[in-house]
Design an enzyme around this catalytic site. Structure first.
Site, PDB file in Angstrom:
ATOM      1  N   HIS A  71       1.790   4.674  -2.830  1.00 16.30           N
ATOM      2  CA  HIS A  71       1.990   6.118  -2.670  1.00 16.30           C
ATOM      3  C   HIS A  71       3.359   6.534  -3.201  1.00 16.30           C
ATOM      4  O   HIS A  71       3.509   7.573  -3.856  1.00 16.30           O
ATOM      5  CB  HIS A  71       1.908   6.502  -1.192  1.00 16.30           C
ATOM      6  N   HIS A  81       3.432   6.905  -6.842  1.00 16.48           N
ATOM      7  CA  HIS A  81       2.731   8.130  -7.236  1.00 16.48           C
ATOM      8  C   HIS A  81       3.693   9.321  -7.171  1.00 16.48           C
ATOM      9  O   HIS A  81       3.652  10.222  -8.019  1.00 16.48           O
ATOM     10  CB  HIS A  81       1.536   8.341  -6.304  1.00 16.48           C
ATOM     11  N   HIS A 115       0.836  -1.215   0.000  1.00 21.45           N
ATOM     12  CA  HIS A 115       0.000   0.000   0.000  1.00 21.45           C
ATOM     13  C   HIS A 115       0.864   1.257   0.000  1.00 21.45           C
ATOM     14  O   HIS A 115       0.702   2.142  -0.850  1.00 21.45           O
ATOM     15  CB  HIS A 115      -0.917  -0.009   1.221  1.00 21.45           C
ATOM     16  N   GLU A 116       1.781   1.340   0.953  1.00 27.10           N
ATOM     17  CA  GLU A 116       2.585   2.552   1.051  1.00 27.10           C
ATOM     18  C   GLU A 116       3.490   2.722  -0.159  1.00 27.10           C
ATOM     19  O   GLU A 116       3.780   3.848  -0.577  1.00 27.10           O
ATOM     20  CB  GLU A 116       3.399   2.544   2.345  1.00 27.10           C
TER      21      GLU A 116
END
Length: 705
Positions: free
Chosen positions: A489, A492, A485-486
């Site tokens: 980010h 991104h 999940h992290e």
């Protein structure tokens, strides 16, 4: 490295590491040279330098144009940004007393600094001139979006208020940031003071030797003496509840978690602060012309209105509660049949995780304790997270052991494109430590920008319990999910390809920012990825067929509980922030009653399923950042679930489930590279060819009829 635009940098002594841009690769902050005593003078110089830059823009006699107004605003504050990035990283990840003192001291000054721009009518007049001349200027799409964004932000910040109203707004903003800082610091204190000390191992039956060794080490390192220290995690539910066989011990641990901030420990009581925060936010919203704070927040997101937010949350609440009730009945049966428990008890909140884990073992043959030896951190990173990024985007990762982080166990990797070109740096801080705030997060240490010639440096933080010396770091399945999940980010931020730094990477609306990270979770269960990283840390053997099937068979099991606890927190966040100033409770003792009433109104006041965060330790909303925006996770998951469907259908090649360069490059180009350089929903439509559908989310969470 571009030249600074301010002369105020020379006010700093030459031996201050912030006096010039870092000479390290990609501008990584020189943490080895930075000391706490460098922060105050660097912050002072940065604040003064940017004020000078803003004054030069406001007083410029030349007619406004892109270079002397928009680009000048974007170039301003490079020194302040450099030091503030490091400073707030230390606040979150190290958090010693001196850093917290600086945080409390500078929070109102930084708020006043921001107001100095957003309430400067001269700068706004220049933007208005540009806005009125857009057609003649022939702006490119990104510059036009930047102009629109600046103008919107000035209006939302109160630029059209009269002088008296603006002064009140400044006072409210300054007080709010001080209170949010106090709240956040007390949440960290509550994590430490709320830790449960257990003198002997008798009450800890069910924990394996490695876990017990870690708890004994925590007791020693944190000054609790002999025995074992059960440190708390930020959410209400605690991971150890799945393993503790002693019902009284489970209840004690969960009670310690839920008591945080309620006054049981005076040093971490957050109730007065949260009430004042809610009241001031409501006052500010009224001053700015909004019905309530939640309306002000929603307007700046892709949701646009609180009606849309409320409708989404309430639509999900009933089926989530229904599914949680069905799950509770299954767990009650297990409790009734447990020979170690006297007959007749009713399932309690502290029982849920324990019996849910047992049910997973019995029904799905899923056992985290059996799975953990196959989930070693380095292998999860290199053969899971990094491998998937390589398959999708052609990236390679090269650890730079000569580059230092702000703590001993922080690691740095250089990220390179498929052709070997450097893309940026990825920094990983995976372990819990005293002073580090709970949870997991990503932030940028350097923002990508074409205007400033900067490549990205991104940081992931987790809170994994360090293993005993010499032992491997073995993860739970949920911790593996958090790693993926992290890193979503991080991608991104790494893939950002924009001109203007304020539009870079994850600088998107709150209710969009979780979308790319949630999409990246899909790769942890992809057969090829799972086969590579899920291997026994001693033998290297992959999961056997039974364990692999167990991992993949869970489906939507447990989503009734998970969705209900999440919605409980999201609806509490909205309840606090849809109040007028007069409706905010007055007394700290009223906080718990307000919570109960708010949850009862939406059918989620179930004692066995407490909210993921209670108000008193809800740092997302009262510490700032996700105030009236905690709904963002489920809002973003609509986009996520629809995109996962795209990868598996349209993006797939020869049955590969979308794990290929063509699909990855399209996702990167259409969405991950865009930052906030255009309407994020436009980026989604460019990828998907339409607006997002809700059905994939409902199916994923088992919320269809």
């Amino acid at each position: 490295m571009p030249a600074e635009t301010t002369t105020s940098v020379t006010d700093l002594p030459a031996d201050n590491p912030f006096a010039r841009p870092s000479a390290l690769p990609y501008g990584l902050p020189d943490f080895a040279a930075i000391r706490t005593q460098h922060l105050r003078p660097a912050l002072d110089a940065g604040l003064a330098a940017q004020r000078q830059e803003w004054e030069a823009i406001a007083a410029d006699p030349a007619a406004p144009d892109v270079a002397n107004t928009l680009e000048a605003l974007e170039r301003s504050g490079q020194l302040l940004h450099r030091v503030a990035t490091v400073f707030f990283t230390l606040v979150s990840a190290v958090g010693d007393e001196e850093v917290h003192a600086i945080d409390a001291e500078y929070a109102p000054r930084l708020a006043a600094h921001r107001d100095a721009l957003w309430l400067d009518g001269r700068v706004f007049a220049r933007l208005e001139h540009l806005h009125g001349s857009r057609e003649e200027l022939g702006l490119d799409a990104e510059t036009d979006w930047l102009l629109t964004t600046y103008r919107k932000n000035f209006l939302r910040a109160g630029i059209r208020l009269d002088e008296e109203q603006q002064q009140r707004l400044r006072d409210v903003n300054a007080e709010l940031v001080s209170l949010e800082t106090t709240f956040s610091q007390r949440v960290v204190t509550a994590l430490e003071h709320g830790a449960v000390h257990v003198p002997d191992a008798g009450a800890l039956a069910g924990l394996d030797e490695g876990t017990l060794a870690g708890l004994a080490r925590a007791a020693e390192e944190r000054g609790a003496g002999t025995g074992y220290l059960l440190t708390l995690q930020l959410p209400t539910q605690q991971a150890l509840l799945t393993q503790l066989q002693d019902r009284g011990m489970r209840d004690r641990l969960l009670q310690a978690s839920q008591d945080r901030g309620t006054g049981v420990d005076a040093d971490s009581d957050t109730r007065a602060a949260l009430l004042r925060i809610a009241r001031l936010r409501a006052e500010r919203a009224r001053l700015l012309g909004y019905e309530h704070h939640a309306a002000w927040v929603a307007e700046d997101g892709t949701a646009a209105t609180t009606d849309a937010v409320n409708a989404m949350l309430r639509r999900l609440a009933r089926p989530a509660a229904r599914n949680a009730e069905a799950e509770a009945q299954d767990l009650q049966h297990l409790l009734d049949e447990d020979p170690q428990v006297p007959a007749g008890p009713t399932l309690a909140a502290a029982d849920w995780a324990y019996y849910a884990e047992r049910l997973r073992k019995e029904r799905f043959a899923f056992d985290d304790s059996v799975l953990r030896p196959y989930l070693e951190l380095d292998r999860v990173l290199h053969d899971g997270v990094f491998f998937a990024a390589g398959q999708l985007y052609g990236l390679t990762f090269h650890e730079r052991t000569e580059l230092r982080g702000y703590a001993e166990d922080v690691r740095v990797w250089e990220v390179r494109e498929a052709d070997g070109t450097g893309l940026g740096l990825f920094v990983g801080d995976y372990y819990a430590r005293a002073g580090k705030r709970g949870g997991a997060w990503m932030n940028n240490l350097v923002d990508q920008s074409g205007l400033l010639g900067l490549a990205p440096v991104v940081l992931n933080n987790l809170n994994i319990t360090p293993p005993p010396a010499g032992e491997p770091t073995l993860l739970t399945w949920d911790e593996v999910r958090t790693c993926f999940h992290e890193f979503g980010h991080a991608l991104h931020g790494l893939f950002s390809d924009v001109r203007y730094p304020s539009l870079s990477g994850t600088a998107v609306p709150r209710d969009f920012v979780e979308f790319p990270s949630q999409v990246n979770e899909m790769w942890m269960t992809h057969p090829v990825v799972l086969e590579r990283f899920a291997r026994h840390h001693r033998t290297g053997e992959p999961l056997d067929e039974e364990l692999r099937a167990a991992v993949l068979s869970l489906g939507s099991y447990g989503e009734g509980f998970a969705t209900s606890e999440y919605l409980g927190a999201a609806l509490l966040d909205q309840a606090w922030h849809q109040l007028s100033p007069e409706e905010v409770p007055e007394k700290p003792a009223d906080v718990r009653g307000f919570e109960v009433d708010a949850l009862e109104r939406v059918g989620l006041a179930r004692a066995t399923v407490p909210p993921r965060y209670r108000s008193t330790y809800f740092n997302h909303t009262f510490g700032g950042g996700y105030d009236a925006g905690y709904y963002s996770y489920i809002w973003s998951e609509v986009l996520d679930a629809d995109t996962v469907e795209w990868f598996r259908d349209d993006g797939a090649r020869n049955g590969d489930g979308g794990l290929n360069r063509e699909a990855g490059d399209r996702f990167r180009t259409a969405l991950l590279s865009r930052g906030n350089s255009q309407d994020p929903l436009r980026s989604f439509r460019e990828l998907r060819g339409r607006d997002a559908a809700l059905k994939p989310l409902l199916q994923r969470r088992g919320l269809t009829d």
